[in-house]
Design a protein around this motif. Structure first.
Motif, PDB file in Angstrom:
ATOM      1  N   PHE A 136       0.670  -1.158  -0.116  1.00  0.00           N
ATOM      2  CA  PHE A 136      -0.007  -0.153   0.038  1.00  0.00           C
ATOM      3  C   PHE A 136       0.679   1.293  -0.002  1.00  0.00           C
ATOM      4  CE2 PHE A 136       0.360  -1.401   4.641  1.00  0.00           C
ATOM      5  CZ  PHE A 136       0.864  -0.211   5.022  1.00  0.00           C
ATOM      6  N   PRO A 137       0.245   2.342  -0.555  1.00  0.00           N
ATOM      7  CA  PRO A 137       1.068   3.824  -0.456  1.00  0.00           C
ATOM      8  C   PRO A 137       1.056   4.197   0.927  1.00  0.00           C
ATOM      9  CG  PRO A 137      -1.055   4.102  -1.315  1.00  0.00           C
ATOM     10  CD  PRO A 137      -0.965   2.459  -1.131  1.00  0.00           C
ATOM     11  N   ALA A 138       1.978   5.009   1.211  1.00  0.00           N
ATOM     12  CA  ALA A 138       2.015   5.562   2.814  1.00  0.00           C
ATOM     13  C   ALA A 138       3.059   6.793   2.791  1.00  0.00           C
ATOM     14  CB  ALA A 138       2.547   4.423   3.838  1.00  0.00           C
ATOM     15  N   GLN A 139       2.829   7.405   3.797  1.00  0.00           N
ATOM     16  CA  GLN A 139       3.978   8.534   4.146  1.00  0.00           C
ATOM     17  C   GLN A 139       3.976   8.277   5.618  1.00  0.00           C
ATOM     18  OE1 GLN A 139       1.714  12.227   2.633  1.00  0.00           O
ATOM     19  NE2 GLN A 139       3.571  12.800   2.222  1.00  0.00           N
ATOM     20  N   ILE A 140       5.182   8.931   6.080  1.00  0.00           N
ATOM     21  CA  ILE A 140       5.262   9.118   7.652  1.00  0.00           C
ATOM     22  C   ILE A 140       6.015  10.190   7.958  1.00  0.00           C
ATOM     23  CG2 ILE A 140       5.147   6.902   8.147  1.00  0.00           C
ATOM     24  CD1 ILE A 140       8.244   6.525   8.161  1.00  0.00           C
ATOM     25  N   GLY A 141       6.108  11.039   8.901  1.00  0.00           N
ATOM     26  CA  GLY A 141       6.733  12.046   9.269  1.00  0.00           C
ATOM     27  C   GLY A 141       6.381  12.450  10.723  1.00  0.00           C
ATOM     28  N   TRP A 142       6.920  13.607  11.238  1.00  0.00           N
ATOM     29  CA  TRP A 142       6.741  14.152  12.724  1.00  0.00           C
ATOM     30  C   TRP A 142       5.975  15.691  12.571  1.00  0.00           C
ATOM     31  CZ3 TRP A 142      10.750  11.175  10.774  1.00  0.00           C
ATOM     32  CH2 TRP A 142      10.876   9.804  11.454  1.00  0.00           C
ATOM     33  N   HIS A 143       5.309  15.819  13.741  1.00  0.00           N
ATOM     34  CA  HIS A 143       4.653  17.213  13.977  1.00  0.00           C
ATOM     35  C   HIS A 143       4.972  17.690  15.058  1.00  0.00           C
ATOM     36  CE1 HIS A 143       1.990  20.640  13.655  1.00  0.00           C
ATOM     37  NE2 HIS A 143       1.253  19.827  12.682  1.00  0.00           N
ATOM     38  N   PRO A 144       6.178  18.138  15.348  1.00  0.00           N
ATOM     39  CA  PRO A 144       6.603  18.825  16.851  1.00  0.00           C
ATOM     40  C   PRO A 144       5.992  20.339  17.039  1.00  0.00           C
ATOM     41  CG  PRO A 144       8.493  18.937  15.439  1.00  0.00           C
ATOM     42  CD  PRO A 144       7.548  18.281  14.393  1.00  0.00           C
ATOM     43  N   TRP A 145       5.245  20.477  18.148  1.00  0.00           N
ATOM     44  CA  TRP A 145       5.004  21.990  18.165  1.00  0.00           C
ATOM     45  C   TRP A 145       6.157  22.519  19.257  1.00  0.00           C
ATOM     46  CZ3 TRP A 145       0.511  24.198  16.449  1.00  0.00           C
ATOM     47  CH2 TRP A 145      -0.437  23.294  15.847  1.00  0.00           C
ATOM     48  N   ASN A 239      -1.380  10.888  -3.185  1.00  0.00           N
ATOM     49  CA  ASN A 239      -1.761  11.136  -4.616  1.00  0.00           C
ATOM     50  C   ASN A 239      -0.725  11.511  -5.569  1.00  0.00           C
ATOM     51  OD1 ASN A 239      -4.671  10.388  -4.394  1.00  0.00           O
ATOM     52  ND2 ASN A 239      -4.725  12.271  -3.031  1.00  0.00           N
ATOM     53  N   THR A 240       0.201  12.199  -5.009  1.00  0.00           N
ATOM     54  CA  THR A 240       1.148  12.957  -5.943  1.00  0.00           C
ATOM     55  C   THR A 240       2.529  12.405  -5.805  1.00  0.00           C
ATOM     56  OG1 THR A 240       2.074  14.320  -4.352  1.00  0.00           O
ATOM     57  CG2 THR A 240       0.033  14.980  -5.823  1.00  0.00           C
ATOM     58  N   LEU A 241       2.917  11.516  -4.693  1.00  0.00           N
ATOM     59  CA  LEU A 241       4.428  11.091  -4.681  1.00  0.00           C
ATOM     60  C   LEU A 241       4.374  10.049  -3.523  1.00  0.00           C
ATOM     61  CD1 LEU A 241       7.372  11.589  -5.979  1.00  0.00           C
ATOM     62  CD2 LEU A 241       7.536  12.806  -3.599  1.00  0.00           C
ATOM     63  N   PRO A 242       3.395   8.776  -3.863  1.00  0.00           N
ATOM     64  CA  PRO A 242       3.420   7.954  -2.679  1.00  0.00           C
ATOM     65  C   PRO A 242       4.411   7.007  -2.557  1.00  0.00           C
ATOM     66  CG  PRO A 242       2.299   7.058  -4.802  1.00  0.00           C
ATOM     67  CD  PRO A 242       2.740   8.669  -5.077  1.00  0.00           C
ATOM     68  N   ARG A 243       5.091   6.436  -1.594  1.00  0.00           N
ATOM     69  CA  ARG A 243       5.829   5.446  -1.106  1.00  0.00           C
ATOM     70  C   ARG A 243       5.446   4.261  -0.886  1.00  0.00           C
ATOM     71  NH1 ARG A 243      10.526   8.608   0.999  1.00  0.00           N
ATOM     72  NH2 ARG A 243      11.483   6.367   1.445  1.00  0.00           N
ATOM     73  N   LEU A 244       5.840   3.296  -1.556  1.00  0.00           N
ATOM     74  CA  LEU A 244       4.981   1.862  -1.461  1.00  0.00           C
ATOM     75  C   LEU A 244       5.470   0.995  -0.172  1.00  0.00           C
ATOM     76  CD1 LEU A 244       2.696   0.632  -2.929  1.00  0.00           C
ATOM     77  CD2 LEU A 244       4.706  -0.789  -4.239  1.00  0.00           C
ATOM     78  N   VAL A 245       4.702   0.485   0.813  1.00  0.00           N
ATOM     79  CA  VAL A 245       4.980  -0.529   1.697  1.00  0.00           C
ATOM     80  C   VAL A 245       4.974  -1.683   1.100  1.00  0.00           C
ATOM     81  CG1 VAL A 245       4.559  -1.071   3.933  1.00  0.00           C
ATOM     82  CG2 VAL A 245       4.719   1.269   3.388  1.00  0.00           C
TER      83      VAL A 245
END
Length: 262
Positions: A136-145, A239-245
């Motif tokens: 499946f396509p996915a993205q990961i990242g972090w959201h620090p405040w 939708n524009t730049l998926p990374r596949l797992v």
């Protein structure tokens, strides 16, 4: 293990992880000074299995169209992992591993693993998404405040991106790359040599956010905090730049925050 909060310590640095609240880093204190904005929605949360907004909450995988809940109408935002309770796989004095199994509304089986490692002058976060079933396509990242103000001093953000993703009226990238513009920002930037952003509270502390990934969202439109968000693709990236797992290739990313007193 329970999902009670976990405290990591190294020197005069202390991190509190909240597995029961989206696996987030709830607190980062250096010499007793809190660097993260406090509150149930803040701290630093992992974004998985996507980052930022998905246009209209919809993404394609081959011929299939999937719809995610519109938790930031008219879009879906920041993934599902921040809304769930994570499990504690392992924890000791300065390192912990949390896991989260992807469930509805995400349509694919998978597991997110989040490793936090604290030293006296850095925090390294490593996240992966893996599957033993369908790819499946996915993205990961972090959201620090990060707190905008420390001891009455406002933060300065310094970085040199190669480009800025032009932002449309719907807050999503248009697909055009433009020269980086001055803030305030709620924008995605490209850093092909890796994310390298410095947040400085003059006379107090310098914090460097780095990652091998080439995408970073910077958000500083609120008075209380500034956000520096390394991620594996731009907003709407499913939708524009998926990374596949795939069963043989997980999606992995790492960010390190390192600090020094001024």
């Amino acid at each position: 293990m329970s999902n009670d909060e976990i405290t990591l310590t190294a020197g005069d640095a202390e991190v509190v992880l909240a597995p029961g609240n989206g696996g987030r880093v709830r607190s980062l204190r250096v010499g007793g000074t809190e660097l993260l904005r406090q509150g149930e929605r803040f701290g630093c949360f992992p974004m998985a299995p996507w980052c930022g907004r998905i246009r209209d909450g919809m993404f394609r995988d081959g011929g299939m169209v999937h719809r995610m809940p519109l938790n930031s109408p008219p879009h879906a935002i920041h993934g599902t992992a921040r809304d769930g309770a994570w499990r504690v796989a392992r924890a000791d004095r300065a390192e912990a591993v949390l896991t989260f199994d992807l469930v509805d509304p995400w349509p694919y089986a998978g597991r997110v693993t989040h490793l936090a490692t604290l030293t006296e002058d850095s925090l390294t976060l490593t996240m992966s998404v893996e599957t033993y079933e369908s790819s499946f396509p996915a993205q990961i990242g972090w959201h620090p405040w990060f707190n905008r103000t420390l001891d009455g001093v406002d933060a300065l953000i310094d970085f040199s991106p190669a480009w800025q993703e032009e932002r449309g009226d719907d807050h999503l990238p248009t697909g055009n790359r433009i020269e980086p513009r001055p803030g305030p920002w709620d924008d995605c930037f490209g850093m092909p040599d890796g994310v390298d952003v410095t947040v400085t509270w003059p006379g107090r502390l310098e914090l460097k956010v780095s990652s091998r990934e080439e995408w970073v969202v910077v958000y500083d439109e609120q008075r209380e905090a500034v956000c520096v968000e390394p991620q594996t693709g731009p907003p709407n990236g499913l939708n524009t730049l998926p990374r596949l797992v795939t069963p043989i290739e997980p999606l992995e990313a790492t960010t390190t925050w390192s600090w020094r007193r001024l």
